[in-house]
Design an enzyme around this catalytic site. Structure first.
Site, PDB file in Angstrom:
ATOM      1  N   TYR A  68     -44.007 -30.043 -38.850  1.00 23.37           N
ATOM      2  CA  TYR A  68     -42.860 -29.743 -38.147  1.00 23.37           C
ATOM      3  C   TYR A  68     -42.579 -29.447 -37.112  1.00 23.37           C
ATOM      4  O   TYR A  68     -41.312 -30.790 -35.989  1.00 23.37           O
ATOM      5  CB  TYR A  68     -42.022 -28.629 -37.859  1.00 23.37           C
ATOM      6  CG  TYR A  68     -39.931 -28.996 -38.326  1.00 23.37           C
ATOM      7  CD1 TYR A  68     -39.279 -29.587 -38.290  1.00 23.37           C
ATOM      8  CD2 TYR A  68     -40.044 -28.122 -36.574  1.00 23.37           C
ATOM      9  CE1 TYR A  68     -38.016 -29.302 -38.098  1.00 23.37           C
ATOM     10  CE2 TYR A  68     -38.515 -27.474 -36.584  1.00 23.37           C
ATOM     11  CZ  TYR A  68     -37.859 -28.313 -36.600  1.00 23.37           C
ATOM     12  OH  TYR A  68     -36.186 -28.126 -36.730  1.00 23.37           O
ATOM     13  N   LYS A 150      -6.252  -7.017 -46.326  1.00 22.57           N
ATOM     14  CA  LYS A 150      -7.054  -8.276 -46.260  1.00 22.57           C
ATOM     15  C   LYS A 150      -6.287  -9.029 -45.113  1.00 22.57           C
ATOM     16  O   LYS A 150      -4.896 -10.050 -46.105  1.00 22.57           O
ATOM     17  CB  LYS A 150      -7.525  -8.564 -47.191  1.00 22.57           C
ATOM     18  CG  LYS A 150      -8.655  -9.815 -47.579  1.00 22.57           C
ATOM     19  CD  LYS A 150      -9.242 -10.256 -48.952  1.00 22.57           C
ATOM     20  CE  LYS A 150     -10.177 -11.026 -48.867  1.00 22.57           C
ATOM     21  NZ  LYS A 150      -9.843 -11.941 -47.922  1.00 22.57           N
ATOM     22  N   GLU A 208     -11.707 -10.238 -38.261  1.00 26.42           N
ATOM     23  CA  GLU A 208     -11.266 -11.920 -38.686  1.00 26.42           C
ATOM     24  C   GLU A 208     -10.121 -11.862 -37.316  1.00 26.42           C
ATOM     25  O   GLU A 208      -9.727 -11.009 -36.704  1.00 26.42           O
ATOM     26  CB  GLU A 208     -10.173 -11.437 -39.124  1.00 26.42           C
ATOM     27  CG  GLU A 208      -9.653 -12.364 -40.372  1.00 26.42           C
ATOM     28  CD  GLU A 208     -10.253 -12.824 -41.630  1.00 26.42           C
ATOM     29  OE1 GLU A 208     -11.554 -12.407 -42.123  1.00 26.42           O
ATOM     30  OE2 GLU A 208     -10.108 -13.713 -42.988  1.00 26.42           O
ATOM     31  N   LYS A 324     -13.736  -0.993 -50.143  1.00 31.00           N
ATOM     32  CA  LYS A 324     -15.253  -0.048 -49.707  1.00 31.00           C
ATOM     33  C   LYS A 324     -15.589   0.972 -50.087  1.00 31.00           C
ATOM     34  O   LYS A 324     -14.581   2.214 -49.413  1.00 31.00           O
ATOM     35  CB  LYS A 324     -15.578  -0.646 -48.516  1.00 31.00           C
ATOM     36  CG  LYS A 324     -15.543  -2.365 -48.324  1.00 31.00           C
ATOM     37  CD  LYS A 324     -15.361  -2.268 -46.628  1.00 31.00           C
ATOM     38  CE  LYS A 324     -15.265  -3.758 -45.719  1.00 31.00           C
ATOM     39  NZ  LYS A 324     -14.685  -4.089 -44.499  1.00 31.00           N
ATOM     40  N   LYS A 348      -6.434  -8.591 -54.834  1.00 30.63           N
ATOM     41  CA  LYS A 348      -5.995  -9.385 -54.449  1.00 30.63           C
ATOM     42  C   LYS A 348      -4.331  -9.708 -55.084  1.00 30.63           C
ATOM     43  O   LYS A 348      -3.779  -8.986 -56.094  1.00 30.63           O
ATOM     44  CB  LYS A 348      -6.505 -11.163 -55.145  1.00 30.63           C
ATOM     45  CG  LYS A 348      -7.362 -11.690 -54.242  1.00 30.63           C
ATOM     46  CD  LYS A 348      -7.500 -11.975 -52.799  1.00 30.63           C
ATOM     47  CE  LYS A 348      -8.989 -12.897 -52.385  1.00 30.63           C
ATOM     48  NZ  LYS A 348      -8.673 -14.323 -52.739  1.00 30.63           N
ATOM     49  N   CYS A 466     -18.838 -38.938 -74.534  1.00 35.64           N
ATOM     50  CA  CYS A 466     -18.566 -40.410 -74.397  1.00 35.64           C
ATOM     51  C   CYS A 466     -19.852 -40.779 -74.976  1.00 35.64           C
ATOM     52  O   CYS A 466     -20.790 -39.882 -74.409  1.00 35.64           O
ATOM     53  CB  CYS A 466     -18.533 -41.121 -73.159  1.00 35.64           C
ATOM     54  SG  CYS A 466     -19.133 -42.574 -73.255  1.00 35.64           S
ATOM     55  N   CYS A 472     -21.899 -46.881 -70.900  1.00 37.14           N
ATOM     56  CA  CYS A 472     -21.559 -46.368 -69.665  1.00 37.14           C
ATOM     57  C   CYS A 472     -21.838 -46.429 -68.146  1.00 37.14           C
ATOM     58  O   CYS A 472     -22.145 -46.028 -67.613  1.00 37.14           O
ATOM     59  CB  CYS A 472     -20.681 -44.840 -70.536  1.00 37.14           C
ATOM     60  SG  CYS A 472     -19.652 -44.895 -69.217  1.00 37.14           S
TER      61      CYS A 472
END
Length: 724
Positions: A68, A150, A208, A324, A348, A466, A472
DNA sequence: ACCCCTCGAGTTCT
DNA sequence: CTCGAGGGGT
């Protein structure tokens, strides 16, 4: 987006050339002319970027560090001689002085995981139950859990060295984010210097970045007045503001930050989640006031409901509550599954719903021939995003929900991302609406489409496929897309769009054609570079990208072939066992007869059962597949899969089997622990096993281990060996 | 004969 | 992200 082909497309047989690139010894830089230099430069750029991606994102370098470095060195030499080539496109600009047009990527020292989701109360009690059984905690043992809202923003990772903010990055894909340090420094809630006697030397603070609701409204008013872009919701506004190239603009945006977690840390100020977060507040961060330490499921759910009631009145958007496990030693023991920790879950709020009209149903053809119905909807906003399409999954799903074209349907975004159709509102059904009849033929090639019967269960497969196979065009294109895609051959610049047009124009019909493209282009009168949207540079880059993949790891190659049931992981298993394609092909052909060793060898691989083995056998039984592979191998060399590059623990890369009753930890914990240390955990003892950890009551596996002369240790010895 | 987990395949939108 | 299927353990 459906594929639109002229239905009767003839299958194109393309001339296949033998093609060899002149990889003869590299010219000394001073002798090169500008064109040669540009070509080689482009080739190196693509190759280095490919290696970077494999190194940083896939964690699977395919060349040695030395090789590399050679590539980088060569690039540097060329750029020194031809400075005009030093552009933003060059990876060398990352270490050089030139400011990049995009943000620099930063690798997180500890990946930023995502959380498992809970939608119902039951999911929460299940979560607590799983934790208790994993840890072998009695039902009445105390288990403090921290609950916090959240926040609907974007997570960020702030690396502090010596208490000073060194690097701030976005989450990105969890492994690698973008360096937005100057932008984060403009946020008042983010201290540049941490104050406190217990601040660790090094710590990554996570939290956040968000925008308050009224700040968002004010910003939009201001933007509108200035004739600038307005944002759909606070989260988009926060994301757009943070990703400004000019931190001066970010500074004018009212961003805020809640700290709630951490990544790498040289030390921690406490032994529980709640106390560590409390320390963050002492150091100068803002932490969320609705955070609460609970001791029972009832208390968690009560807190959830309290937050849900207050949701509308909160100054910022939230989309749920995060739980948590508070004790850090328990968090460590619980570890993680896939890419989410076992010690946390996001509860949620119910997904936002909307109603709209189903204006049509398109049927898409996948690379395996699967026919997937997609609902075409009258555009509607759900959860801040305009939705026009939604998958209907399959034939049975449409029948079960009895959705008809013309129906008004309820749509929600499941898990906040993928739109889902819940069902029709019957009162609004037009009187002339008729049940949807799923096509029994392929909408692209007209071949019969059938539901296969599962040999094990005798039941019909859910998907209709199919049967056109080779003839195809839709399947052919999807297979080519898969072949070139990032996790397969990873050919940069040969994206979905390019493949569609190249296929349509008869330039590429089979994978091998990709590798003869340059040679054919050289002889053709109608050059690629004269095509619309293409120029000399993009063509050069494409050829360089193709050349860079003339040697690929075997697992990628096998995955790229698109053998049924052989995904990334299974391709790795095969690559580990058979060292090249020819060996695998010979084994598959031999296994077809079920006599001799080949079939047994195949099924003996942990993770490969009869169905997968059959798919491999069937693939190589097809003449056209064998010849496609053969043609490919004229141009592509496969290399052995590099062994797992993992921690320098004593068991890294070893295959371990746990047997008997483990007394200090559960089986799951043992497995998670071994995997964390880079070992592979197998279920049964075979010649591939390196180590057996046996507890009391071990039986047949222990006997087998001694027959095969495999090292057996006790649970205690295991702990000593891994240093735990 | 079941149950749980992992893997594969297909999908949306920014 | 979600669904179903396959693999492997109980």
């Amino acid at each position: 987006m459906g594929l639109h082909f002229a239905c009767q497309m003839s299958f194109l047989a393309l001339p296949s050339f033998l093609f060899e690139i002149d990889m003869a010894s590299l010219k000394a830089v001073p002798e090169m002319d500008a064109q040669e230099a540009a070509d080689e430069h482009a080739r190196l750029v693509v190759e280095i970027e490919g290696h970077d991606r494999r190194y940083y994102q896939d964690d699977a370098p395919s060349i040695s560090d030395g090789d590399y470095d050679e590539l980088r060195k060569r690039l540097g030499e060329i750029e020194e001689r031809f400075p005009a080539l030093k552009g933003v496109a060059s990876p060398s600009s990352k270490v050089g002085a030139a400011p990049s047009e995009r943000f620099t990527k930063v690798r997180h020292a500890v990946p930023m995981l995502s959380l498992a989701n809970a939608f119902a109360d039951e999911d929460v009690t299940d979560f607590l139950g799983r934790v208790r059984s994993f840890l072998r905690l009695p039902a009445d043992a105390p288990l403090p859990v921290l609950a916090e809202p959240k926040i609907d923003g974007l997570s960020a990772n702030l690396l502090y060295r010596g208490g000073k903010l060194a690097v701030g990055a976005t989450r990105g894909d969890g492994t690698e984010g973008e360096d937005v340090t100057p932008n984060l420094k403009t946020i008042a809630d983010i201290p540049e210097q941490l104050n406190g006697t217990d601040v660790p030397d090094t710590i990554e603070i996570r939290g956040e970045v968000y925008m308050a609701k009224d700040d968002f409204l004010a910003l939009n008013t201001r933007q509108a007045a200035e004739g600038k872009q307005i944002f759909a919701n606070p989260r988009n506004a926060a994301a757009g503001s943070l990703r400004q190239l000019d931190a001066g603009i970010t500074a004018k945006r009212p961003l805020r930050f809640f700290a709630y977690g951490w990544g790498e840390a040289s030390s921690l100020p406490a032994e529980s989640q709640s106390d560590v977060v409390a320390a963050f507040a002492r150091w100068g961060f803002v932490t969320n006031p609705l955070t609460r330490l609970c001791t029972s499921a009832e208390e968690l759910l009560a807190h959830y409901r309290a937050i849900e009631l207050e949701r509308g009145a909160l100054p910022y958007d939230i989309d749920g509550v995060v739980y948590k496990i508070d004790a850090l030693d328990l968090q460590r023991r619980l570890g993680q599954v896939a890419r989410s920790p076992r010690w946390a879950i996001a509860h949620k709020f119910p997904a936002e719903k909307a109603t709209t009209v189903l204006i049509g149903i398109d049927v898409q053809v996948g690379r395996t021939g699967s026919l997937t119905p997609v609902a075409k909807l009258e555009p509607v906003t759900v959860g801040g995003v305009v939705v026009q399409n939604a998958t209907l999954h399959n034939e049975d799903e449409i029948a079960r929900r009895d959705v008809r074209i013309g129906d008004t349907v309820t749509v929600q975004r499941a898990g906040d991302v993928i739109p889902q159709i819940l069902g029709p509102i019957l009162e609004k059904r037009p009187s002339d609406a008729v049940p949807y009849v799923f096509p029994k033929t392929c909408p692209v090639c007209g071949s019969h489409a059938v539901r296969e019967v599962n040999p094990r269960t005798g039941r019909e497969d859910v998907v209709r496929r199919c049967t056109g196979g080779l003839i195809c065009p839709a399947q052919a294109v999807e297979r080519l897309k898969h072949f070139a895609s990032r996790n397969a051959m990873d050919i940069d610049g040969l994206g979905d769009k390019q493949i569609e047009t190249f296929y349509r124009d008869g330039l590429i019909a089979r994978p091998a054609d990709i590798f003869t493209l340059e040679a054919r282009d050289a002889r053709s009168l109608k050059k690629l570079k004269d095509r619309e949207g293409w120029g000399a540079t993009s063509v050069r880059n494409l050829f360089a990208a193709i050349d860079a993949r003339r040697t690929v790891p075997l697992n990628r190659f096998l995955f790229a072939l698109g053998i049924r049931h052989v995904g990334e992981i299974t391709a790795k298993l095969l690559a580990r066992h058979y060292k090249d394609v020819v060996t695998l092909q010979e084994a598959a052909v031999e296994a077809a007869s079920r006599e001799g060793r080949a079939w047994n060898d195949l099924v003996a691989i942990d993770g490969i059962g009869p169905i997968v083995a059959d798919a491999v056998v069937e693939f190589f039984a097809e003449e056209h597949n064998r010849s496609a592979v053969e043609d490919l191998l004229e141009h592509v060399t496969t290399e052995e899969l590099a062994g797992p590059v993992s921690a320098d623990s004593t068991v890294a890369g070893k295959t371990v089997v746990f047997t008997g009753t483990l007394e200090r930890i559960t089986r799951d914990e043992a497995k998670a622990m071994a995997e964390r240390l880079g070992a592979k955990v197998a279920g049964s003892v075979s010649s591939k096993t390196d180590l057996v950890v046996a507890g009391p009551g071990a039986g047949s596996k222990l006997k087998k281990a001694s027959e095969l002369n495999i090292e057996v240790i006790s649970e205690d010895e295991w702990f000593t060996r891994v240093g735990a």
